[in-house]
Design an enzyme around this catalytic site. Structure first.
Site, mmCIF file in Angstrom:
data_model
loop_
_atom_site.group_PDB
_atom_site.id
_atom_site.type_symbol
_atom_site.label_atom_id
_atom_site.label_comp_id
_atom_site.label_asym_id
_atom_site.label_seq_id
_atom_site.Cartn_x
_atom_site.Cartn_y
_atom_site.Cartn_z
ATOM 1 N N PRO A 1 0.803 -1.297 -0.073
ATOM 2 C CA PRO A 1 0.108 -0.010 0.006
ATOM 3 C C PRO A 1 0.807 1.305 -0.074
ATOM 4 O O PRO A 1 1.873 1.363 0.797
ATOM 5 C CB PRO A 1 -0.712 -0.188 1.330
ATOM 6 N N VAL A 2 0.617 2.163 -0.789
ATOM 7 C CA VAL A 2 1.246 3.663 -0.981
ATOM 8 C C VAL A 2 1.090 4.282 0.129
ATOM 9 O O VAL A 2 -0.079 4.644 0.446
ATOM 10 C CB VAL A 2 1.074 4.137 -2.502
ATOM 11 N N GLY B 1 7.456 1.765 3.055
ATOM 12 C CA GLY B 1 8.586 1.778 2.302
ATOM 13 C C GLY B 1 8.045 1.267 0.859
ATOM 14 O O GLY B 1 9.045 1.031 0.262
ATOM 15 N N ALA C 1 10.964 3.070 -1.383
ATOM 16 C CA ALA C 1 12.403 2.580 -1.553
ATOM 17 C C ALA C 1 12.416 1.118 -2.159
ATOM 18 O O ALA C 1 13.062 0.576 -2.873
ATOM 19 C CB ALA C 1 12.777 2.240 0.139
ATOM 20 N N ASP D 1 14.833 2.190 4.931
ATOM 21 C CA ASP D 1 14.000 1.721 4.134
ATOM 22 C C ASP D 1 14.785 0.898 2.786
ATOM 23 O O ASP D 1 14.711 -0.328 2.450
ATOM 24 C CB ASP D 1 13.241 2.901 3.410
HETATM 25 C C1 MEV Z 1 10.549 6.996 8.711
HETATM 26 O O1 MEV Z 1 10.223 5.518 8.068
HETATM 27 C C2 MEV Z 1 11.542 6.701 9.740
HETATM 28 C C3 MEV Z 1 11.977 7.786 10.452
HETATM 29 O O2 MEV Z 1 13.182 7.494 11.263
HETATM 30 C C4 MEV Z 1 12.890 8.879 9.506
HETATM 31 C C5 MEV Z 1 14.000 8.094 8.724
HETATM 32 O O3 MEV Z 1 14.811 7.275 9.587
HETATM 33 O O4 MEV Z 1 14.391 8.469 7.647
HETATM 34 C C6 MEV Z 1 11.125 8.812 11.169
#
Ligand code: MEV
Length: 324
Positions: free
Chosen positions: A107-108, A113, A116, A158
């Site tokens: 799901p977007v 992620g 990524a 990610d």
């Molecule tokens: C986002 O998925 C996670 C954060 O820690 C930001 C990051 O690590 O880029 C909020």
């Protein structure tokens, strides 16, 4: 005519189990690759143009790799995920003349992620299409550079998870990546809202709070570090109670730094009421998704969240990026 050559690569999405936001301050995190993937297929086009279709979200358009431009088929200017595809093609030294089809079962905008996963799968498909074999390390590095260019800032979490798969402990600044030897049947449920959070804005809001009140905020990140390290041990030894407890504490701390929302809270507390040992928002917050640790209580937790949002049982993908 010979069948046209078709190269397809896929990569999984991810969810963060512990330590989001704290990673931005050099603390560790634990994340898992989810068994939902992005599939990127590449074929040659004879007219030397490059066209991309993203099924499931209905976006398509022409990219010009040489000039670094995007023209959407519907004339709008919401390029979204196509930007990641374009920069990934540029970074892999691809030449125009490609027909690219992307299928997403992630799901977007749910914090799982998807961008990524698309980036990592595009790097793999595009390099393989040119008969170049990149190592996983090279793929993860290139994909991270793509995210940095598109987003301005990003942590490598990610792209690392989409590349390597599994459950990973990332030490300070993701210098060290340790794959945890944990049963991939870990009993987790993911709930996600249709409201998406803006990672860049959320990270920035936390930075501003930290700058104005370091004496309050830094100890919260130190606590997140301690609980992430504790959770690593609890996950490895299978200490269900402690895993749940660390999740609940982590959620409280994420609420304290201001990234929780009503919708996430509602899912987090319903999950606990229905028997989850622990639950927390996951990722940047401000919308997106939550996870619940619920040995023996999947059905109850999923059904109760599905009454107002969306939930599914998390299956961990031990496979990272791969050719199909
Ligand atoms: C986002 O998925 C996670 C954060 O820690 C930001 C990051 O690590 O880029 C909020």
């Amino acid at each position: 005519m010979l069948n046209p050559r078709n190269v397809t690569a896929s990569a999984p999405g991810k969810t963060i189990l512990f330590g989001e936001h704290a990673v931005v301050y050099g603390k560790p995190a634990i994340a898992a690759a989810v068994d939902k993937r992005a599939y990127v297929s590449i074929q040659e086009r004879e007219d030397k143009k490059t066209h991309v279709t993203i099924n499931n979200i209905g976006i398509s358009g022409f990219l010009n790799i040489e000039q670094g431009t995007i023209e959407l088929d519907n004339g709008e200017n919401n390029e979204g995920i196509l930007k990641y595809v374009l920069i990934a093609l540029m970074k892999t030294g691809s030449k125009d003349g490609l027909e690219i089809t992307i299928n997403l079962d992630i799901p977007v905008g749910a914090g799982l992620g998807s961008s990524a996963a698309v980036t990592v799968a595009t790097v793999k498909a595009a390099s393989s299409f040119k008969y170049v074999k990149l190592t996983r390390d090279e793929i993860a590095k290139l994909a991270y550079q793509v995210e940095l260019i598109v987003q301005g800032s990003a942590s490598p979490i990610d792209t690392i998870l989409s590349t390597y798969g599994g459950i990973v402990y990332l030490s300070r600044d993701a210098e060290k990546i340790i794959k945890l030897d944990i049963d991939s049947e870990i009993p987790l449920v993911i709930g996600y809202t249709s409201k998406r959070g803006n990672t860049g804005k959320l990270v920035e809001s936390v930075r501003l709070k930290t700058e104005s009140n370091p004496q309050v905020m830094i100890p919260l990140f130190n606590s997140m570090e301690a609980l992430t390290n504790g959770a690593r041990e609890a996950l490895t030894s299978g200490d269900h109670k402690m895993i749940g407890e660390f999740m609940n504490i982590n959620h409280g701390l994420l609420d304290a730094i201001g990234v929780n929302t009503d919708e996430l809270s509602k899912m987090v507390y319903i999950a606990r009421k229905k028997g989850a040992l622990g639950s927390k928002l996951t990722g940047a917050g401000g919308g997106g998704s939550m996870i619940a640790y619920c040995p023996g209580k999947f059905k109850e937790v999923i059904e109760s969240i599905n009454e107002f949002e969306n939930a599914f049982k998390l299956k961990i993908s031990t496979d990272g990026v791969r050719l199909e």
